[in-house]
Design a protein around this motif. Structure first.
Motif, short mmCIF file in Angstrom:
data_model
loop_
_atom_site.label_atom_id
_atom_site.label_comp_id
_atom_site.label_asym_id
_atom_site.label_seq_id
_atom_site.Cartn_x
_atom_site.Cartn_y
_atom_site.Cartn_z
N ASP A 102 74.70 15.27 -3.25
CA ASP A 102 74.87 14.84 -4.89
C ASP A 102 73.16 15.20 -5.48
O ASP A 102 72.80 14.99 -7.14
N ASN A 624 76.93 5.69 -6.60
CA ASN A 624 77.03 7.21 -5.77
C ASN A 624 76.56 6.60 -4.58
O ASN A 624 76.32 8.20 -3.60
N ASP A 694 79.97 15.26 -11.05
CA ASP A 694 78.97 16.11 -9.84
C ASP A 694 78.34 14.27 -8.32
O ASP A 694 77.67 14.59 -7.20
N HIS A 696 80.22 12.65 -6.32
CA HIS A 696 81.21 12.47 -6.30
C HIS A 696 81.20 11.06 -5.51
O HIS A 696 82.61 10.85 -5.52
N ARG B 194 85.79 24.50 -0.24
CA ARG B 194 84.91 24.19 -1.78
C ARG B 194 85.23 25.38 -2.11
O ARG B 194 85.39 25.28 -3.36
#
Lengths: 734, 261
Positions: A102, A624, A694, A696, B194
């Motif tokens: 990320d 995250n 974003d 994840h 994806r």
């Protein structure tokens, strides 16, 4: 050109597109490669560098070991005052951020559809600079502001950049952390903080702070020493936090009522003559006025507010007197009165006055003012001083008690709504998710002409920005030296441990230097961070290379603290201020008396939302991080906590899914039912409820405390009132 | 006629940041048609990536791309994006940290380390610079080359893996190229998933990935045939190859079949 020229071009082998026999002989399959490494036959290049952890504000020192370019080991720095050779779980887990999927890898611009697109640094700088110049030209530099969570280089470069543009509006995260506490302390004792000598104390009371949950390793070590020395440790907290294993007593106070407890304990000391009369007479001003004002703040009175039996309050006060001066109320941090309630600043003031009654300042086992060292003046030609902006930081008029070194960041929401602020920069700050009501902030920031966020991953704040600039992770950069106060003050270094993982990211010093250049104020940034770091260190008799050679941390034994030194109170009166003129001018009582929180749960299914750290996370910053989130999931740490008796009344069982609701937000989560929490409180861990897809790992796990908190600012002090939130709770589907 | 090494070079350029002129040349005719033809042949070449075939054997490889790819993918491959379209796609999807990020890097689809270089987070999945990246860097350097600066974060970027395959083929190391592709392209099944989340935009890249997945499957069946003829080799490399093959066979079962004679 041959017809094959274009289809034989190679990134690796150039226009030839092929290699010779010797080169192909170097081919090795993946399995053979793995075995060669496993067998230890591979030549490994090992480097080490000293850095400072970035998983929380303590910034503990460690040495990072890098093999073949990749981080393989971290060893805590025994010389670092906060670390003492130990890193916490966050320290190890957070390092993975350097390699996270990320990570932001390129500068981003939001397009007309509201989607981010990668752009070049040149485009980002020139467009941001154009907007900055337009804002200055139409609204003046005071329409620009910066919010940053202080880090060694970040503090320096963000401030210098804004000052170069002519704006005084540089804010830390403080209004959502420890602004009220530090500002309240300053009104009473002229210092923003102090340190309790926990290890040598006979008694220490913690109010809303948990060393075992918000870990600084040295603090935990101190608490262990305190236990070994027989100290009596009291935890005042609506939640029986994990420090209980190192404590003697849990005082399950109603949230938001710590002020009443402190005033009542003060009342006991004064009424019974159990305070240090000589110390008060010599050091205080306005004591009689305060004593008269709290004459009716008795333990019986406080029992009705705090939920703590009068006898307990009396017992604790008397025990304090018996232990004094080797006793104190610990200064705390964010928890109960850093920024939480409408009475937080006044709670902080009262605590300083209580400690004054104990006569414990600078006494062994008491409350200490520890020394620190800072960099001196550096070469003015190489590092020219930036002219001080003419205006005052926005918010200082409305919240005159707030320390200007922190500023009231949450006021920027209202200033953006009013149009007084047009351009906002964020560095290492996720204000949009963690400082105040996220919906209110998002709506406010939508009025801006320019919003720029600099971060390593797409935070909720980045999501709202027009431009997002990709920072290097803390492992990939050198920063300015960090000076750390303590019994023996020290200076320590965050050095580059690994090479940049993503070539198109930049460290904060480069970003602001280059942005300044684009904005036309580059003359204040004609030096590298290495040069400035070295210059700063030379002012204290060291050098950058010397500090590296010394292992990354150097102490100043000549500045070592000694007990008993008289305190020079840096208040306007030069005394401990039982009365404060500034507080009176700000519309508060000149002496600290009871102030109700803004809100109070009415019973039944109503609760006050309280937050608090878990030992493996720091606010929303670490959620995250996969290795840390795994622990959350393994132990169901995202659950909210509810008192068992209340849960029984509401027909809620341990592990049930509950619906938490108020006018601001409704959300569902599972509940931990326990006797370890006050019946008025609903504990919502401060780390979850991430709304950035974003991220994840963090996305959509648990609830976000701030979603339930109405936007509000503490009178006088400017705190974000982060626990002034009442919710109703019911079993989901009921 | 485009050879397999050139085909991999074109595939590499599709996933890499290339200049406007270069992309224009690659997607102009007859180069692009030659590329599609080479891809078509590779998908049905029993001696996958072997010596250049004779004209007659090439003629036998007559199944059209439609037999291997969906109609949408074929359509997308026959109309490659313009340079600006390619750049816009990369700005939204080949950059990190966004909801629609789909950076074509193997490490992001694998466990970080299985022990070659242990660290506090070896077992984490989906992080940059995993073992596949270290392997690629080591391999490139062992072969006397350097990882270009734009791939420093990710030597296991799909573009670089395909580029290395092209170099191996062009340099006559066909066995190595086969093994390399079998080992390295396994992650594309996950990567395809994806890309599928990105919507219509991604059709071109899904088509390319399906070509690669198909080639890998073909390599597996070709390798089986070769091995049946040659018998097993002894030693570490052979064992490794067997492991890789087991993985390939498993993957091929999930690939859709076709009825080309």
């Amino acid at each position: 050109m041959s017809e094959h020229a274009i289809t034989r071009r190679s990134f690796l082998a150039g226009s030839a597109g092929a290699v010779g026999l010797a080169a192909t002989a170097g081919y090795m399959g993946f399995g053979a490669w793995e075995q060669a490494h496993a067998a230890g036959g591979w030549r490994r290049e090992v480097t080490t560098a000293h850095s400072l952890c970035n998983s929380c504000s303590s910034k503990c020192g460690f040495t990072g070991y890098v093999e073949d370019g990749r981080l393989t080991k971290m060893i805590g720095d025994v010389d670092h005052p906060y670390c003492e050779g130990t890193l916490c779980a966050r320290g190890y887990g957070y390092a993975s951020i350097a390699y996270s999927e990320d990570r932001l890898t390129d500068p981003l611009k939001k397009n007309d559809k509201g989607e981010f697109e990668a752009i070049s640094w040149e485009q980002a700088y020139s467009e941001i600079a154009e907007k900055v110049k337009a804002i200055i030209s139409s609204n003046g530099p005071e329409a620009l502001a910066m919010v940053q969570d202080p880090r060694p280089s970040g503090s320096y470069y963000t401030k210098r950049f804004m000052q170069a543009l002519g704006s005084a509006n540089v804010y830390t995260h403080g209004a959502a952390c420890n602004l009220s506490k530090n500002s309240g302390f300053t009104q009473a004792i002229g210092a923003g903080d102090y340190a309790s000598d926990v290890a040598n104390s006979k008694m220490t009371m913690f109010i809303g702070r948990s060393y075992a949950d918000a870990i600084r390793p040295s603090s935990v070590h101190d608490l262990q020493r305190a236990r070994e020395n027989g100290a009596y440790i009291v935890l005042v907290d609506p939640r029986c936090n994990n420090t209980i294993t190192l404590a003697d007593e849990w005082v399950p106070i109603n949230p938001g009522t710590d002020l009443a407890l402190v005033l009542a304990m003060s009342n006991v000391l004064i009424k019974n003559g159990l305070y240090d009369k000589d110390f008060v007479a010599e050091n205080g001003i306005g004591f009689d006025e305060w004593a008269a004002a709290i004459a009716d703040h008795t333990p019986q009175w406080a029992e009705g507010i705090t939920g703590i039996p009068a006898s307990t309050i009396e017992r604790l006060a008397v025990r304090f007197a018996e232990c004094a001066p080797a006793a104190s109320i610990e200064p705390s941090w964010r928890g109960a009165f850093g920024c939480s309630y409408a009475n937080s600043g006044e709670t902080a003031r009262a605590i300083c006055l209580f400690n004054t009654l104990l006569g414990c300042w600078n006494q062994k086992g008491g409350a200490l003012f520890l020394p620190s060292v800072s960099a001196g003046e550096v070469d003015a030609e190489k590092f020219p001083a930036v002219p001080k902006p003419e205006g005052k930081i926005l918010g200082s008029e409305e919240y005159p008690l707030a320390l200007s070194s922190m500023g009231v960041n949450v006021i920027l929401a209202d200033k953006a709504r009013e149009g007084a602020v047009k351009g906002l920069f964020f560095y290492n700050s996720n204000m949009a998710a963690g400082y105040a009501n996220p919906d209110y902030l998002a709506e406010s920031f939508s009025n801006l002409d320019l919003m720029v966020a600099i971060d390593v991953q797409m935070s909720e704040t980045c999501m709202l920005a027009d431009y997002v600039l990709p920072d290097t992770s803390y492992l990939e950069r050198l920063e300015l030296p960090e000076f750390v106060g303590g019994k023996v003050p020290a200076v320590t270094l965050r050095d580059r441990v690994i090479e940049k993982v993503h070539p198109n990211t930049k460290p904060v010093d480069e970003i602001f230097s280059e942005l300044a250049e684009a904005c036309g104020v580059g003359e204040y940034f004609q030096f590298t961070v290495d040069e400035l770091a070295d210059a700063q260190l030379r002012t204290v008799g060291l050098s950058l290379e010397g500090l590296r050679q010394a292992g990354g941390t150097a102490r100043f034994p000549e500045k070592e603290y000694s007990y008993g030194a008289a305190v020079k109170w840096k208040t306007p009166t030069g005394k401990v201020q039982f009365t404060s003129e500034a507080c009176e001018k700000a519309g508060l009582s000149p002496v600290p008396v009871w102030v109700d929180p803004q809100t109070k749960p009415a019973g039944g299914n109503q609760f006050r939302v309280i937050g608090g750290k878990q030992a493996i996370h720091t606010h929303t910053q670490t959620a995250n991080i996969e290795p840390l989130m795994e622990i959350t999931k393994k132990y169901n740490l995202e659950r909210v906590w509810m008192n068992a008796d209340k849960a029984a009344q509401l027909g809620i069982a341990d592990g049930d899914e509950v619906e938490v609701s108020n006018e601001e937000h409704t959300g569902r989560v599972r509940v931990k039912v326990t006797q370890r929490i006050n019946p008025e409180a609903l504990y919502v861990p401060s780390h979850y409820g991430c709304t950035s897809p974003d991220q994840h790992t963090a996305y959509n796990v648990g609830l976000r405390q701030m979603d339930f908190v109405p936007f509000s600012i503490e009178p006088g002090y400017g705190g974000a009132c982060t626990q002034e939130a009442i919710v109703t709770v019911k079993k989901a589907g009921a | 006629m485009m050879e397999s090494d050139e085909m991999f070079a074109v595939l590499s350029a599709c996933f890499a940041p290339v200049e406007r002129d270069e992309w224009a040349q690659l997607t102009a005719q007859p180069v692009w048609a030659g590329f599609l033809d080479a891809a078509r042949r590779a998908l049905q070449d029993d001696d996958a990536l072997g010596e250049p075939a004779s004209p007659i054997s090439r003629a036998r490889m007559r199944c059209p791309l439609q037999d291997f790819l969906s109609a949408g993918e074929v359509k997308a491959l026959f109309a490659p994006p313009t340079y600006d379209e390619k750049r816009a796609f990369a700005a939204r999807h080949f950059t990190g940290g966004l909801p629609d990020s789909a950076v074509p890097v193997e490490s992001l689809y694998a466990t970080w380390s299985n022990g070659a270089l242990p660290s506090p987070f070896s077992r984490c999945a989906g992080m940059y610079q995993g073992d596949s990246a270290r392997y690629m860097k080591d391999l490139v350097e062992r072969m006397g080359m350097d990882v270009p600066p734009q791939f420093a974060a990710c030597p296991d970027h799909l573009a670089l893996e395909l580029d290395l395959a092209a170099v191996l083929l062009r340099s006559g190391a066909r066995d190595a190229a086969r093994q390399f592709l079998s080992e390295r392209l396994a992650w594309l099944t996950a990567y395809r998933m994806r890309l599928l989340t990105l919507g219509a935009d991604a059709g071109f890249y899904i088509g390319l990935v399906d070509v690669l997945v198909g080639i890998r499957t073909q390599l597996a069946s070709g390798a089986d045939a070769v091995e049946a003829r040659a018998g097993r080799r002894a030693g570490t490399e052979a064992e490794t190859e067997v492991e890789a093959k087991a993985e390939v066979v498993a993957a091929s079962n999930t690939n859709r079949s076709h009825t080309c004679i």
